[in-house]
Design an enzyme around this catalytic site. Structure first.
Site: not given
Lengths: 806, 163
Positions: A384-385
């Site tokens: 999630r980045c």
């Protein structure tokens, strides 16, 4: 204006376009159990695949005997590397320019590595057969520490690379070394550090963890021998790239491969890569002639597919006596596990780690990253980045705190003193990026005011005194973070994966009655694309979002795109959507002018229609124009109303935010309680505030888990100690904090609608906020740095080591 | 392996089937009966994606043998709504953005359905505790809690109106 025409605002609202908290169109299905995830798929004659996995982290495979397994009724095949070798599929290329064993070829390099693939009539028989495959191993010395892996006498892990001192990213200087990646000016930075008033130095470790979506990875491969077409349904965050890779490594022509990503039960980077299960299922389907399903279980997911982080970041930061930062130096040791299977753009072996100057105007900086092999699972995905942005944000936001301690300064004040100012944008960073836009001071002041920062510091000081007097055992930590992300990869000139430029796409067809379908090269995994992309389009073409279907994930129908990860959907595919919409509008303008019998330039756009300039009672709505495009012979204009856009972004986008966490810590038990979590995000133009808020809640909860307990831990033998959800921390509703969300809006100047992307900001920003809160609680007692995750035991240990237990 | 004869009622419909003694309820539901709303997220009863309602209790069907469900009355997410529309919980999850990828949602709503019968007027804290057996990776729970509280309020208002 025509009396019948509702006012502009009313018409705009009816479209449910940009800025509308439109309810999600996905939810009617999902709330009724009508989602269609890959494990829900059942094809006639389908078989099940399951893996024999290595119990050892490093061992030679002496022999594999599958006779007993093959003799079990219901077992159809057992594949080993020897079976795949004639097809040259026993190894596969990774997205990072390395190669990875599909099935153990002579040795195993991590616990849980795929050794043999059993294919059986149902999953129970497959599991029984896995137990019957006899593998003889000879244990080899294990190395799980990336520093020890670089010792002269460290065991050779990758025998296939022996003697090859040139890797995919330049020279290798040791048999377990993968690459060195350098950015910035080394000499200038060392010179600044050498003559600085103050230098703070610290090792910042961002531990190994895992994206752990609730749905594990899996696929159903189906080779149709009649028409020669291979269809693979699977948990793919990048279906088009998977098709190309599948074609390149299998030799099947690309038009004969159809990749379908059905509903995906969360991805968070876990579903970007290509895993041995996909290859084995495809081969098994080719061999057996029937569909083969492979769904990993949770232990396999945590042990073998795509870990994240594991960065050891040695940092030095220099400043003047009054706190003006002058230089930043970082050397990172990156533990990549047994194969370099990161999913970074090809030219960025450490992703965008060079965003590690963060939100600060740091004139001189240097970054070096050394990638290292160990006996751990491969991966290194962006959980999630955007690629390695979480690591970079954590590094700089910890270093700022460390510097504040060294300077004896308030950490909020130190940040404000060094923020890139609004008038400095577009800002050229010392490590090579051009930040598109930002207004950090405004966001920061808003955040500090919202939490009554001065009041909190006063309360904290009183608490420390009370603690020292023995009146309380609870400490108060105030965790500050101001993060800047770099997302939306990216410009084709410097961003590609395996040579595929990282543009994205949208194709729109307007139907005669004024509804539409748009297809994109991305794929939603919970972000709500079917809802938000329709909103972008509604505002661009003046048709209600409710009348626009969004479709993604089928490579036979959707235009080519690089998929959904790195917060790239809105910055890239969202831009393509707006641009395709503008093409529709441009043609619609010609049609409207023809119908209104005026020149093209004499009509103007008005929310959902073209009106004759100066004569607002004369107009054609988009609905009317849509119908006309199918039934009028207009000179010089083709029938129909369709458009496609392939969007190559001119730059990345740079979302930012200010997060503040207020945490109570019990010095005696190590327990914590989040009293307040405030998250201000600036993601540029806001498409759907409800969805943005949901993304922030979810990402911050992932960050909470990572900072406060979640890790993939190994013992010295390379055994995974956190292989189930009993040991791997996923917070429940009970311990998850309550979040307060807020925002400022600084549009991206180069994005067609000014949007920057938000899905990953909360993971990037919340981890340092939680971690800084823990550190801050102990600042008065001399704590400078302690490694995450800050579980109860580790916090207790910190308190003990500081002598707080009396 | 010898198979067992099992009679089970799922969402009001009676089924008779044969299952191995070791076969799990979740596999029978999903693969034999085609009821794919309940999902498999961990196979160790931690995540709750497989939650179904069995004889008035929330159970995690990945750790219940099909044989244990012999004679049971089971409700899954597919059985919550009715021909007139969605269950109020389903409506409130949509209304309050209580779901994202949707994978945990069937188990989550099925658990909430039972929880609100156990405790029809819960506090936020009670919702958080009562739902702690169901994991969600997307939402951070805040909107799930909101949706459940809103559903409780609606259900209580409807009850009052009926009295």
């Amino acid at each position: 204006m025509n009396e019948m025409t509702p006012p502009k605002t009313e018409r705009a609202e009816a479209l449910k376009g940009l800025g509308s908290s439109r309810k999600r169109v996905e939810d009617a299905r999902f709330t009724q159990g009508k989602g269609n995830y890959v494990d829900d798929l059942k094809l006639p004659g389908m078989l099940f695949g399951d893996f024999v996995r290595s119990p050892y982290a490093h061992a030679r495979v002496k022999s594999i005997n599958a006779d007993k397994a093959k003799a079990l009724p219901g077992v159809v095949a057992v594949l080993t590397a020897a079976d795949l070798a004639p097809l040259n599929l026993h190894w596969m290329p990774t997205l990072a320019g390395d190669k990875q064993m599909v099935l153990a070829d002579g040795k195993v390099l991590f616990q849980g590595q795929e050794v043999a693939f059993v294919v059986a009539e149902d999953r129970y028989i497959a599991a029984d057969a896995v137990e019957l495959v006899e593998v003889e191993y000879e244990e080899l010395p294990v190395v799980v520490d990336p520093f020890k892996a670089q010792a002269d006498d460290a065991p050779v892990l990758r025998e296939d690379l022996e003697g090859k001192m040139e890797g995919a990213h330049g020279a290798r200087r040791h048999h377990n070394h993968i690459f060195t990646w350098e950015q910035g000016d080394k000499d200038a930075t060392e010179s600044v550090l050498g003559s600085a008033d103050v230098v703070a130095e610290e090792m910042i470790y961002y531990h190994r963890t895992h994206p752990c979506p609730l749905e594990t990875c899996g696929c159903v491969a189906s080779m149709d021998k009649v028409n020669g077409k291979l269809t693979v349904h699977g948990t793919f965050q990048a279906p088009h790239a998977v098709r190309t890779v599948a074609s390149l490594i299998s030799g099947i022509a690309e038009h004969n491969i159809r990749i379908i990503s059905p509903d995906i039960g969360g991805g968070f980077g876990n579903k970007v890569g290509v895993y041995p299960g996909y290859i084995c299922s495809i081969v098994a389907s080719i061999v057996t002639g029937v569909p083969v399903k492979w769904i990993e279980d949770r232990m396999e997911n945590l042990m073998a597919t795509a870990f994240a982080r594991d960065y050891w970041m040695q940092g030095k930061i220099s400043a003047t006596k009054d706190g003006k930062i002058t230089g930043l130096w970082c050397h990172t040791t990156a533990d990549h596990g047994a194969f370099d299977a990161c999913a970074d753009p090809s030219k960025f072996p450490a992703g965008f780690m060079n965003i590690c100057t963060g939100s600060y105007d740091i004139p001189t900086a240097y970054l070096a990253v050394d990638g290292v092999y160990t006996n751990k699972a491969p991966g290194g995905v962006a959980y999630r980045c955007s690629f390695r942005v979480t690591e970079a944000a954590y590094f700089i936001e910890r270093m700022i705190e460390v510097l504040a301690i060294k300077l004896g300064m308030d950490a909020a004040e130190l940040r404000a003193k060094n923020f890139i100012r609004k008038d400095q944008f577009p800002y050229q960073s010392a490590l090579g990026w051009e930040y598109d836009s930002g207004d950090y001071h405004t966001a920061w002041e808003k955040a500090l005011k919202a939490v009554d920062y001065d009041g909190l510091r006063k309360e904290q000081a009183e608490r420390v005194e009370a603690f020292k007097r023995g009146e309380t055992r609870k400490l108060l930590g105030i965790g500050l973070t101001h993060f800047t992300e770099i997302v939306g990869a990216g410009p084709v000139k410097n961003c590609d994966i395996l040579g595929l430029g990282m543009f994205d796409s949208c194709e729109i067809r307007i139907h005669p009655t004024g509804s539409a379908i748009a297809r994109l090269g991305t794929i939603s995994q919970g972000q709500g694309h079917a809802t938000t992309f329709a909103q972008i389009l509604a505002s661009e073409i003046g048709l209600p979002a409710d009348d626009i279907t969004i479709e993604e994930g089928d490579t036979d129908t959707a235009p080519y795109g690089l998929g959904t990860y790195g917060s790239r959907s809105t910055p890239v595919a969202g831009a393509a959507t707006a641009m395709a919409g503008r093409k529709i509008r441009a043609k619609a303008q010609m049609i409207a002018a023809y119908l209104l019998e005026v020149h093209d330039d004499d009509v103007e756009w008005d929310v959902d229609r073209f009106v004759v300039k100066g004569a607002p009672e004369r107009f054609k709505t988009m609905k009317e124009i849509a119908f006309a495009s199918y039934n009028q012979a207009i000179p010089g204009v083709e029938p129909g109303l369709e458009a496609v856009s392939y969007y190559d972004p001119p730059n990345m986008t740079y979302p930012f935010g200010a997060y503040i966490c207020v945490m109570e810590i019990d010095a005696d038990t190590g327990e914590h309680e989040i009293r307040q979590f405030y998250a201000l995000d600036d993601c540029g133009t806001r498409i759907n505030p409800m969805i943005i808020e949901g993304q922030v809640h979810g990402g911050a909860t992932e960050g909470y888990a990572i900072a406060m307990g979640q890790e993939i831990a190994y013992d010295d033998m390379g055994n995974v100690k956190t292989g189930t959800l009993m040991d791997f921390f996923l917070p429940t509703a009970w311990e998850t904090p309550h979040y307060t969300t807020d925002h400022t809006v600084t549009p991206s100047p180069h994005h067609p609608i000014g949007a920057k992307g938000v899905g990953e900001s909360p993971n990037v920003g919340s981890v340092p906020a939680f971690s800084n809160a823990v550190h801050d609680a102990f600042r008065a007692f001399g704590l400078v740095q302690s490694h995450m995750p800050h579980d109860q035991w580790r916090i207790w240990t910190v308190a003990r080591d500081l002598g707080l237990h009396g | 392996m010898g198979k067992m004869h099992i009679k089970v009622t799922v969402n009001g419909k009676q089924h008779e089937l044969l299952a191995e003694p070791r076969e799990l309820l979740i596999h029978v539901l999903r693969e034999e009966l085609g009821i794919t709303g309940p999902h498999i997220g961990c196979e160790t009863s931690h995540c709750g994606a497989c939650t179904v309602d069995m004889d008035g209790k929330s159970v995690k069907s990945c750790t219940v043998f099909a044989a244990q469900a012999n004679g049971a009355n089971i409700t899954t997410i597919e059985g919550l709504g009715n021909p007139d529309g969605l269950h109020v919980l389903q409506q409130m999850f949509k209304e309050h953005h209580g779901l994202q990828c949707g994978f945990c949602t069937p188990g989550m709503i099925t658990r909430a359905y039972r929880f609100l019968q156990e405790n029809p007027d819960p506090t936020e804290e009670e919702v958080r505790f009562g739902m702690a057996g169901n994991l969600c990776r997307c939402t951070g729970y805040q909107n799930i809690v909101k949706a459940i509280l809103a559903a409780a309020a609606e259900m209580n208002a409807a009850k009052e109106a009926a009295q």
